[in-house]
Scaffold this motif. Sequence first.
Motif, short mmCIF file in Angstrom:
data_model
loop_
_atom_site.label_atom_id
_atom_site.label_comp_id
_atom_site.label_asym_id
_atom_site.label_seq_id
_atom_site.Cartn_x
_atom_site.Cartn_y
_atom_site.Cartn_z
N GLY A 67 10.42 65.47 122.93
CA GLY A 67 9.66 65.76 121.73
C GLY A 67 8.21 66.13 122.07
N HIS A 68 7.34 66.12 121.06
CA HIS A 68 5.94 66.51 121.26
C HIS A 68 5.20 65.47 122.12
CE1 HIS A 68 2.13 68.40 120.42
NE2 HIS A 68 1.65 67.30 119.87
N ASP A 69 5.48 64.19 121.86
CA ASP A 69 4.76 63.13 122.58
C ASP A 69 5.46 62.81 123.91
OD1 ASP A 69 2.96 63.07 120.57
OD2 ASP A 69 3.71 61.24 119.62
N ALA B 121 -1.58 54.45 127.73
CA ALA B 121 -1.49 53.13 128.37
C ALA B 121 -0.05 52.62 128.38
CB ALA B 121 -2.40 52.14 127.65
N GLU B 122 0.81 53.16 127.49
CA GLU B 122 2.21 52.72 127.48
C GLU B 122 2.86 52.94 128.84
OE1 GLU B 122 4.49 51.29 125.13
OE2 GLU B 122 2.55 50.75 124.24
N HIS B 123 2.77 54.15 129.38
CA HIS B 123 3.46 54.45 130.64
C HIS B 123 2.61 55.23 131.65
CE1 HIS B 123 7.05 53.38 128.35
NE2 HIS B 123 6.80 54.35 127.49
N TRP B 124 1.96 56.29 131.18
CA TRP B 124 1.39 57.26 132.12
C TRP B 124 0.23 56.72 132.94
CZ3 TRP B 124 1.19 63.08 130.32
CH2 TRP B 124 2.50 63.53 130.13
N LEU B 125 -0.59 55.88 132.33
CA LEU B 125 -1.78 55.38 133.01
C LEU B 125 -1.38 54.60 134.27
CD1 LEU B 125 -4.64 55.89 132.08
CD2 LEU B 125 -4.66 53.67 130.98
N GLU B 126 -0.45 53.67 134.10
CA GLU B 126 0.01 52.85 135.23
C GLU B 126 0.65 53.72 136.30
OE1 GLU B 126 -0.41 49.83 136.20
OE2 GLU B 126 -1.69 49.49 134.44
N ARG B 127 1.48 54.64 135.82
CA ARG B 127 2.20 55.50 136.76
C ARG B 127 1.20 56.31 137.61
NH1 ARG B 127 6.03 55.67 139.99
NH2 ARG B 127 6.67 57.76 140.60
N THR B 128 0.16 56.80 136.97
CA THR B 128 -0.84 57.61 137.66
C THR B 128 -1.56 56.77 138.71
OG1 THR B 128 -1.10 58.90 135.64
CG2 THR B 128 -2.82 59.14 137.28
N ALA B 129 -1.89 55.52 138.33
CA ALA B 129 -2.56 54.64 139.28
C ALA B 129 -1.63 54.30 140.44
CB ALA B 129 -3.04 53.38 138.57
N GLU B 130 -0.35 54.06 140.12
CA GLU B 130 0.62 53.77 141.18
C GLU B 130 0.68 54.89 142.21
OE1 GLU B 130 3.78 51.62 138.31
OE2 GLU B 130 4.62 53.20 139.61
N SER C 231 11.87 62.46 120.79
CA SER C 231 13.29 62.86 120.77
C SER C 231 14.13 61.69 120.26
CB SER C 231 13.74 63.23 122.18
OG SER C 231 13.86 62.07 122.96
N ARG C 232 15.40 61.97 120.01
CA ARG C 232 16.28 60.93 119.47
C ARG C 232 16.57 59.84 120.49
NH1 ARG C 232 18.44 63.17 114.79
NH2 ARG C 232 18.30 65.41 114.86
N GLU C 233 16.25 60.12 121.76
CA GLU C 233 16.56 59.11 122.78
C GLU C 233 15.68 57.88 122.69
OE1 GLU C 233 16.69 60.92 126.77
OE2 GLU C 233 16.88 62.80 125.67
N VAL C 234 14.56 58.01 121.97
CA VAL C 234 13.65 56.86 121.88
C VAL C 234 14.22 55.86 120.90
CG1 VAL C 234 11.31 56.13 121.27
CG2 VAL C 234 11.70 58.37 122.34
N PRO C 235 14.37 54.58 121.30
CA PRO C 235 14.91 53.57 120.38
C PRO C 235 14.07 53.51 119.11
CG PRO C 235 14.63 52.66 122.61
CD PRO C 235 14.04 54.02 122.61
N ALA C 236 14.75 53.33 117.99
CA ALA C 236 14.06 53.36 116.69
C ALA C 236 12.97 52.30 116.61
CB ALA C 236 15.08 53.17 115.57
N ALA D 191 11.50 58.95 125.86
CA ALA D 191 12.34 58.12 126.73
C ALA D 191 12.22 58.57 128.19
CB ALA D 191 13.78 58.19 126.27
N ARG D 192 12.11 59.89 128.40
CA ARG D 192 12.04 60.39 129.79
C ARG D 192 10.60 60.68 130.21
NH1 ARG D 192 15.48 65.01 128.38
NH2 ARG D 192 14.58 65.96 130.25
N TRP D 193 9.68 59.77 129.83
CA TRP D 193 8.25 60.00 130.08
C TRP D 193 7.91 60.21 131.54
CZ3 TRP D 193 6.22 56.57 133.48
CH2 TRP D 193 6.87 55.33 133.63
N GLN D 194 8.75 59.71 132.44
CA GLN D 194 8.37 59.73 133.85
C GLN D 194 8.44 61.13 134.46
OE1 GLN D 194 9.95 56.50 136.06
NE2 GLN D 194 9.11 57.22 138.00
#
Lengths: 462, 268
Positions: B243-245, B51-60, B168-173, B250-253
Amino acid sequence: MTDECAAPAARAPHDSREVYDRGEAVCVIGAGGSGLNAIKNLREAGFSVDCYERETGVGGAWNWRHDRSPVYASTHLVTSKPLTQFPDFPMPDDWPDYPHHSQLLTYLERYADHFGLREHIWFGTEVARVEPVGDGRRWDVTIRGSRGGEPRTLRYAAVVVAAGHNWSPRWPSIPGLEEFRGQVLHASAYSDAAQLRGRRVLVVGGGDTGCDIAVEAAQQAARCWHSTRRGYWYLPRYALGRPTDQAGEALRWLRLPLWLRRWLFARLLAVTVGDVTRLGLPRPDHKLYDRRPVTGGQLVDHLGQGSVTAVREVARFTGDGVEFTDGATAEPDLVVLATGYRPVFEFTDPELLGIDSDGCPRLRLQLFSRTHPTLAVAGLVQPAGGLFPIVHWQTVTIARWLRLWGSDPQRAAALWARRRRGSERPYTRNRRAASGGRRLDVDHVVYLRALQRSLEELGAAR
Amino acid sequence: MTGIRLVRQREWAFPPAPVRREVLSATPTGAADAPPVLFVAGFGQGAWVFAEHWLERTAERGFPAYAMSLRGHGESGPAAKATLRAYVHDVTQVAASLPRQAVLVGHGASALVVAMALARYPARAAVLVAPVFGGVGAAFSALGRAPLGTVPALFGRPLRLRRGLLLSREVPAADARRYAARRRGGASGRAQWQLVAHRAPEEPVGNPPVLVVGSPDDRIAGRALAAVAHRYGGAPLLFPGMGHDLMLDARWQEPIDAILDWLDKPGQ
Ligand SMILES: Cc1cc2nc3c(=O)[nH]c(=O)nc-3n(C[C@H](O)[C@H](O)[C@H](O)COP(=O)(O)OP(=O)(O)OC[C@H]3O[C@@H](n4cnc5c(N)ncnc54)[C@H](O)[C@@H]3O)c2cc1C
């Protein structure tokens, strides 16, 4: 071998009419559970499918709106969900173990929508005639609107009959039935308990339907007699902590031998209900599982309360009464004949399905025409468990088999020849038990193993 | 056809117990012809990860989108003794409840659950994201790399993995901490053991196309990607540096767009 007769012979019966050739498409007759499943599995295997359904909706027997639907208001499944559903489309977890008939219709409608099946169905269209053409591997199918209209003929590569066998009433021949002055109904015309209210009802027939109606009569009618020809095993709906059919599967999964499973269930009944002759029932005249056991726990309760009286086979009807084979008599004013249904296939020549005097088709693997390899009948079995898990694998087998005719006809012909030679035995645990008008009976495990072997053979042939 | 079993007495006799299941959804605007896409969250995670990112993107992108938590995870009902078979049941139940034949997307160990579900539900297509198919070898290498997280799992405790393994390290702490705080529930000890020792998934029914997606730098699933993809006759789609998730990184898209492009291809 094909060419010399194909064209002229094919046109001959319809020379006045045009035959529309549908190429490699397959024709499915009926959009009940079996037909829907056939469409799905044939499409999954890459076939184009045209399905014809005489009614205006899907669901067949489970659609109570249909004239020919055998369900009555209170019909619930006698088989529990896991043994009733298609193996790749589960019924919802929040439904009861034994869903109501309206839920089964919902299930089939959702199945049709989920897999987009409706666009392949021609509703309100009846198949009037199915004839082989050419070398007997292609088919001319004549259709017409259920409410009339010009017939049309289309040519198909194969025909899958899924027309059901629970709609044409089997009327018993009982002496004096014509003289009886009370009302006589076949169970197919029974739809609601209101029909029984205040009446003196005789229910004839010891199957699941007969028991159901007797139980309703026990609660609604002024009096209820239940006539059975023989003693049956009446199983409760639950045993060993789960639905009875699931308990039976658990014991088979544990690989208990048949004699031990029989003994266990007989003990279970002995320590609960005990001697059924005390309730006026005849002792079972066969071993448990030699015939389909009856789901009759509630009937036993009503016998125990006296709201149903068990009587023997009807010997004859008199003007205003009935005489049973043991000399007892009763004076019902309504007789409900729960004497079952007979398979009827009006649209083919009987030889195509091996139908002889008893009206019952003789098929290879209870599935394929013995003479015409591209003609199959899905759902023409009477398992003790649910029908749909079996139909699913039947139609998967049909699809594989038709694929082979398309991709490697020589190999298919060789397999076909081998099959024709092999002799057919009943798919029941007890071979004798399948005789005598119960030829559609199969034991689901024995039968599914046979289908599995057949699929493996076809897989190896790919 | 080899290996297909028609007689399934164990499944008939012992249906998994019913349970409440968390399903989140996002509906595309306008009429959608596209098939529904069902995302299945992995062990220790809930539907919210999608629900963080992928769900909306898929619906879009025009697909009706759904995300579910396995039993014992997220907001689904508790299931302390769940088996892999119960998880498979959860997936087929939700898939069959959708209006149309669905695409199944499984992440992590739920990629294995989805692979098993493919034998019980004819999915339109399937996507295995950072698949963890388990096995004894994988268990040993996890022990080697993350002993503190893995050893308790041997005793039926939930598997705990360091953030560094998942993102990955790119994700803000701050985000990473927020994600870690949202964990609720997890796989049962029994299911964790079954992940180590289970039979290979049965053949999928209905011949669905299967895509494997992952990151070569994913220290949990990265090394096995090619082998899993090979089982399904393809090569994995790789997103280095993640990373795994993948759905939280950060580059989920990039991966979700690639998956949806693949689904959009004719014949899929
Ligand atoms: C009272 C009762 C209880 C039952 N309980 C159970 C149970 O608990 N569990 C279980 O598994 N089974 C049960 N059954 C068996 C039931 O029949 C099957 O489950 C199932 O409905 C059969 O489906 P079918 O598609 O083979 O046939 P049907 O449902 O009869 O469908 C056949 C369809 O073909 C159409 N058709 C027929 N001829 C033509 C034609 N010439 N042209 C066009 N269309 C045509 C009909 O209109 C119909 O829609 C029960 C049956 C009855 C009568």
